[in-house]
Design a protein around this motif. Structure first.
Motif, PDB file in Angstrom:
ATOM      1  N   VAL A  97       0.846  -1.194   0.000  1.00 14.75           N
ATOM      2  CA  VAL A  97       0.000   0.000   0.000  1.00 14.75           C
ATOM      3  C   VAL A  97       0.882   1.245   0.000  1.00 14.75           C
ATOM      4  CG1 VAL A  97      -1.898  -1.173   1.169  1.00 14.75           C
ATOM      5  CG2 VAL A  97      -0.235   0.097   2.512  1.00 14.75           C
ATOM      6  N   ASP A 120      -4.871   8.627   5.011  1.00 15.46           N
ATOM      7  CA  ASP A 120      -5.974   8.171   4.174  1.00 15.46           C
ATOM      8  C   ASP A 120      -6.253   6.697   4.462  1.00 15.46           C
ATOM      9  OD1 ASP A 120      -7.908   7.785   2.311  1.00 15.46           O
ATOM     10  OD2 ASP A 120      -6.852   8.854   0.719  1.00 15.46           O
ATOM     11  N   VAL A 122      -9.102   5.228   4.487  1.00 18.13           N
ATOM     12  CA  VAL A 122     -10.040   4.682   3.504  1.00 18.13           C
ATOM     13  C   VAL A 122      -9.254   4.144   2.311  1.00 18.13           C
ATOM     14  CG1 VAL A 122     -11.912   5.262   1.903  1.00 18.13           C
ATOM     15  CG2 VAL A 122     -11.939   6.165   4.240  1.00 18.13           C
ATOM     16  N   GLU A 123      -8.283   4.924   1.851  1.00 18.18           N
ATOM     17  CA  GLU A 123      -7.452   4.481   0.718  1.00 18.18           C
ATOM     18  C   GLU A 123      -6.606   3.271   1.124  1.00 18.18           C
ATOM     19  OE1 GLU A 123      -5.675   4.055  -2.948  1.00 18.18           O
ATOM     20  OE2 GLU A 123      -7.499   5.129  -2.392  1.00 18.18           O
ATOM     21  N   LEU A 125      -7.298   0.964   3.384  1.00 17.67           N
ATOM     22  CA  LEU A 125      -8.173  -0.209   3.439  1.00 17.67           C
ATOM     23  C   LEU A 125      -8.612  -0.637   2.044  1.00 17.67           C
ATOM     24  CD1 LEU A 125     -10.248   0.708   6.604  1.00 17.67           C
ATOM     25  CD2 LEU A 125      -8.380  -0.959   6.435  1.00 17.67           C
ATOM     26  N   ALA A 126      -8.849   0.330   1.158  1.00 16.26           N
ATOM     27  CA  ALA A 126      -9.227  -0.007  -0.223  1.00 16.26           C
ATOM     28  C   ALA A 126      -8.097  -0.758  -0.910  1.00 16.26           C
ATOM     29  CB  ALA A 126      -9.574   1.262  -0.998  1.00 16.26           C
ATOM     30  N   GLN A 127      -6.860  -0.329  -0.654  1.00 21.76           N
ATOM     31  CA  GLN A 127      -5.716  -1.009  -1.269  1.00 21.76           C
ATOM     32  C   GLN A 127      -5.530  -2.417  -0.717  1.00 21.76           C
ATOM     33  OE1 GLN A 127      -2.085   1.346  -1.562  1.00 21.76           O
ATOM     34  NE2 GLN A 127      -3.303   3.207  -1.775  1.00 21.76           N
ATOM     35  N   GLY A 129      -8.118  -4.231  -0.130  1.00 24.39           N
ATOM     36  CA  GLY A 129      -9.277  -4.951  -0.629  1.00 24.39           C
ATOM     37  C   GLY A 129     -10.358  -5.092   0.425  1.00 24.39           C
TER      38      GLY A 129
END
Length: 130
Positions: A97, A120, A122-123, A125-127, A129
């Motif tokens: 990440v 970030d 949110v970013e 956690l998005a990375q 998945g």
């Protein structure tokens, strides 16, 4: 501290963080540090780093920009690491990440007394998945 001293101080602090030397990090943080929207105190500060380092043993910060004014520091950082340990209940994904961080700190008597900013998450956690 003069602004050039505070810049050097921050470089030393960031280097201790990048070594994952929690004992050294603790020496940069006031025992009663106030953190926006997070539990205060040096132990909570260090515990959050320990959790991050457990999930991302290779976690590193890179300074992009640093602004110093009086006893305040504004830092724009890039942070990255590989998720090889449990982080916030998420099993290791082995994903790398890379996120932006903006941190505002007040330093008095050589220690962080106040800190706020954004990571970030949110970013991050998005990375992962999530």
């Amino acid at each position: 501290m003069e602004s050039w001293e505070l810049r050097e101080w921050y470089a030393d602090f960031l280097e201790a963080c990048n070594r994952h030397d929690l004992d050294a990090v603790r020496t940069f943080v006031d025992p009663g540090v106030r953190r926006a929207h997070l539990p205060g105190g040096a132990e909570a500060f260090v515990d959050d780093l320990a959790e991050l380092f457990h999930g991302f043993p290779d976690w590193q910060w890179r300074r992009i920009q640093l602004v110093v004014e009086d006893d305040r520091i504004a830092a724009h950082l890039r942070a990255s690491g590989t998720h090889t340990g449990v982080f916030r209940g998420i099993a290791p994904t082995r994903r790398h990440v890379n996120v932006a961080e903006f941190v505002f700190s007040r330093v008095q008597r050589g220690r962080i007394t106040e800190v706020s900013g954004t990571t970030d998450r949110v970013e991050l956690l998005a990375q992962l998945g999530a």
